[in-house]
Design a protein around this motif. Structure first.
Motif, mmCIF file in Angstrom:
data_model
loop_
_atom_site.group_PDB
_atom_site.id
_atom_site.type_symbol
_atom_site.label_atom_id
_atom_site.label_comp_id
_atom_site.label_asym_id
_atom_site.label_seq_id
_atom_site.Cartn_x
_atom_site.Cartn_y
_atom_site.Cartn_z
ATOM 1 N N VAL A 64 24.969 36.062 42.870
ATOM 2 C CA VAL A 64 26.162 35.622 42.154
ATOM 3 C C VAL A 64 25.762 34.776 40.949
ATOM 4 C CG1 VAL A 64 28.301 34.322 42.390
ATOM 5 C CG2 VAL A 64 27.385 35.551 44.351
ATOM 6 N N PRO A 65 26.321 35.078 39.783
ATOM 7 C CA PRO A 65 26.043 34.243 38.611
ATOM 8 C C PRO A 65 26.475 32.789 38.829
ATOM 9 C CG PRO A 65 27.051 36.301 37.947
ATOM 10 C CD PRO A 65 27.150 36.223 39.446
ATOM 11 N N LYS A 66 25.633 31.867 38.446
ATOM 12 C CA LYS A 66 25.892 30.437 38.607
ATOM 13 C C LYS A 66 27.229 30.035 37.985
ATOM 14 C CE LYS A 66 23.220 26.229 38.338
ATOM 15 N NZ LYS A 66 21.955 25.671 37.872
ATOM 16 N N GLN A 67 27.517 30.568 36.830
ATOM 17 C CA GLN A 67 28.758 30.241 36.115
ATOM 18 C C GLN A 67 29.987 30.614 36.952
ATOM 19 O OE1 GLN A 67 29.054 32.097 32.269
ATOM 20 N NE2 GLN A 67 31.277 32.052 32.320
ATOM 21 N N LEU A 68 29.951 31.742 37.637
ATOM 22 C CA LEU A 68 31.089 32.175 38.453
ATOM 23 C C LEU A 68 31.306 31.255 39.649
ATOM 24 C CD1 LEU A 68 30.756 36.076 38.578
ATOM 25 C CD2 LEU A 68 32.373 34.711 37.252
ATOM 26 N N ILE A 69 30.234 30.814 40.278
ATOM 27 C CA ILE A 69 30.356 29.953 41.453
ATOM 28 C C ILE A 69 30.935 28.602 41.083
ATOM 29 C CG2 ILE A 69 28.984 28.603 43.117
ATOM 30 C CD1 ILE A 69 29.668 31.445 43.997
ATOM 31 N N GLN A 70 30.504 28.023 39.975
ATOM 32 C CA GLN A 70 31.044 26.729 39.575
ATOM 33 C C GLN A 70 32.546 26.822 39.314
ATOM 34 O OE1 GLN A 70 28.001 24.913 40.680
ATOM 35 N NE2 GLN A 70 29.701 23.751 39.881
ATOM 36 N N GLU A 71 32.974 27.863 38.610
ATOM 37 C CA GLU A 71 34.403 28.053 38.348
ATOM 38 C C GLU A 71 35.154 28.295 39.661
ATOM 39 O OE1 GLU A 71 37.412 31.003 35.886
ATOM 40 O OE2 GLU A 71 35.254 31.394 35.827
ATOM 41 N N PHE A 72 34.600 29.098 40.536
ATOM 42 C CA PHE A 72 35.185 29.419 41.833
ATOM 43 C C PHE A 72 35.374 28.149 42.675
ATOM 44 C CE2 PHE A 72 34.455 31.205 46.230
ATOM 45 C CZ PHE A 72 35.567 32.025 46.290
ATOM 46 N N ALA A 73 34.361 27.295 42.692
ATOM 47 C CA ALA A 73 34.391 26.079 43.505
ATOM 48 C C ALA A 73 35.294 25.000 42.914
ATOM 49 C CB ALA A 73 32.973 25.525 43.681
ATOM 50 N N ASP A 74 35.373 24.940 41.594
ATOM 51 C CA ASP A 74 36.069 23.826 40.936
ATOM 52 C C ASP A 74 37.508 24.114 40.537
ATOM 53 O OD1 ASP A 74 33.690 22.457 41.191
ATOM 54 O OD2 ASP A 74 33.036 22.855 39.138
ATOM 55 N N THR A 75 37.983 25.347 40.731
ATOM 56 C CA THR A 75 39.334 25.701 40.296
ATOM 57 C C THR A 75 40.081 26.435 41.417
ATOM 58 O OG1 THR A 75 38.781 27.898 39.421
ATOM 59 C CG2 THR A 75 38.464 26.021 37.926
ATOM 60 N N ASP A 76 41.280 26.867 41.107
ATOM 61 C CA ASP A 76 42.076 27.656 42.054
ATOM 62 C C ASP A 76 41.758 29.140 41.986
ATOM 63 O OD1 ASP A 76 43.376 25.421 43.012
ATOM 64 O OD2 ASP A 76 45.074 25.614 41.642
ATOM 65 N N LYS A 77 40.732 29.505 41.253
ATOM 66 C CA LYS A 77 40.356 30.920 41.155
ATOM 67 C C LYS A 77 40.147 31.486 42.558
ATOM 68 C CE LYS A 77 37.206 34.078 38.947
ATOM 69 N NZ LYS A 77 37.342 34.517 37.586
ATOM 70 N N VAL A 78 40.784 32.616 42.842
ATOM 71 C CA VAL A 78 40.774 33.208 44.181
ATOM 72 C C VAL A 78 39.481 33.961 44.462
ATOM 73 C CG1 VAL A 78 41.908 34.919 45.652
ATOM 74 C CG2 VAL A 78 43.268 33.346 44.278
ATOM 75 N N GLY A 79 38.916 34.618 43.461
ATOM 76 C CA GLY A 79 37.705 35.388 43.683
ATOM 77 C C GLY A 79 37.199 36.023 42.417
ATOM 78 N N PHE A 80 36.170 36.821 42.575
ATOM 79 C CA PHE A 80 35.608 37.558 41.448
ATOM 80 C C PHE A 80 34.967 38.817 41.991
ATOM 81 C CE2 PHE A 80 32.888 34.085 42.790
ATOM 82 C CZ PHE A 80 31.699 34.707 43.090
ATOM 83 N N GLU A 81 34.847 39.809 41.124
ATOM 84 C CA GLU A 81 34.297 41.089 41.566
ATOM 85 C C GLU A 81 33.478 41.723 40.463
ATOM 86 O OE1 GLU A 81 37.347 44.110 42.325
ATOM 87 O OE2 GLU A 81 38.713 42.876 41.151
ATOM 88 N N GLY A 82 32.722 42.713 40.863
ATOM 89 C CA GLY A 82 31.893 43.445 39.929
ATOM 90 C C GLY A 82 31.317 44.668 40.617
ATOM 91 N N THR A 83 30.486 45.367 39.894
ATOM 92 C CA THR A 83 29.828 46.531 40.464
ATOM 93 C C THR A 83 28.325 46.421 40.254
ATOM 94 O OG1 THR A 83 30.128 47.789 38.418
ATOM 95 C CG2 THR A 83 31.791 48.085 40.140
ATOM 96 N N HIS A 84 27.615 47.051 41.160
ATOM 97 C CA HIS A 84 26.159 47.160 41.055
ATOM 98 C C HIS A 84 25.864 48.627 41.354
ATOM 99 C CE1 HIS A 84 21.982 45.825 41.284
ATOM 100 N NE2 HIS A 84 21.862 46.665 42.298
ATOM 101 N N GLY A 85 25.675 49.402 40.308
ATOM 102 C CA GLY A 85 25.569 50.850 40.480
ATOM 103 C C GLY A 85 26.894 51.372 40.997
ATOM 104 N N ASN A 86 26.868 52.094 42.112
ATOM 105 C CA ASN A 86 28.098 52.612 42.718
ATOM 106 C C ASN A 86 28.724 51.642 43.717
ATOM 107 O OD1 ASN A 86 27.992 55.068 41.362
ATOM 108 N ND2 ASN A 86 26.630 55.952 42.884
ATOM 109 N N LEU A 87 28.117 50.491 43.919
ATOM 110 C CA LEU A 87 28.568 49.524 44.909
ATOM 111 C C LEU A 87 29.571 48.544 44.299
ATOM 112 C CD1 LEU A 87 28.136 48.458 47.819
ATOM 113 C CD2 LEU A 87 26.277 47.056 46.898
ATOM 114 N N HIS A 88 30.736 48.446 44.918
ATOM 115 C CA HIS A 88 31.754 47.487 44.488
ATOM 116 C C HIS A 88 31.540 46.187 45.249
ATOM 117 C CE1 HIS A 88 35.850 45.647 44.580
ATOM 118 N NE2 HIS A 88 35.702 45.865 43.296
ATOM 119 N N LEU A 89 31.502 45.062 44.549
ATOM 120 C CA LEU A 89 31.252 43.752 45.143
ATOM 121 C C LEU A 89 32.435 42.830 44.896
ATOM 122 C CD1 LEU A 89 27.618 43.373 43.783
ATOM 123 C CD2 LEU A 89 28.278 44.029 46.106
#
Length: 118
Positions: A64-89
């Motif tokens: 997980v990118p460091k920037q995403l975790i800080q925003e996730f932990a410090d705000t009301d952001k519910v989640g984040f997603e992305g892909t790695h090849g054909n894999l949805h995360l």
């Protein structure tokens, strides 16, 4: 931390403590014990710009990118997603269920829909 696997999709759900520990320590790891083998699943904070994942030596790791975790932990952001090849995360906060369930939900995030149900 919970993991859900469906087809080519991985979904991690984090409690409040999981989120705090991931932001502070940079990693989380859980295990499923099958008796003769264990399956491990983990989250690891990296300096990359996008989500990625590996499966090696019975360990599923989502990076997980460091920037995403800080925003996730410090705000009301519910989640984040992305892909790695054909894999949805997907990584998201674990909300309390609206129905009565047997599992301990004391560390889950308050469900934003609970006020609407009243």
């Amino acid at each position: 931390m919970k993991i859900r696997i469906k087809s080519n999709s991985l979904r991690y759900r984090l409690t409040r403590t999981d989120t705090s520990l991931l932001a502070k320590d940079g990693h989380l790891r859980e295990a499923v014990d099958f008796g003769t083998q264990q399956l491990f699943y983990a989250l690891r904070v990296m300096d990359d710009e996008q989500l990625s994942a590996t499966f090696k030596d019975n360990v599923i790791t989502v990076y997980v990118p460091k920037q995403l975790i800080q925003e996730f932990a410090d705000t009301d952001k519910v989640g984040f997603e992305g892909t790695h090849g054909n894999l949805h995360l997907l990584v998201e906060k674990d909300f309390t269920c609206l129905d009565n369930v047997a599992e301990d939900q004391s560390d889950n995030y308050p469900n934003p829909l609970s006020a609407k149900k009243l």
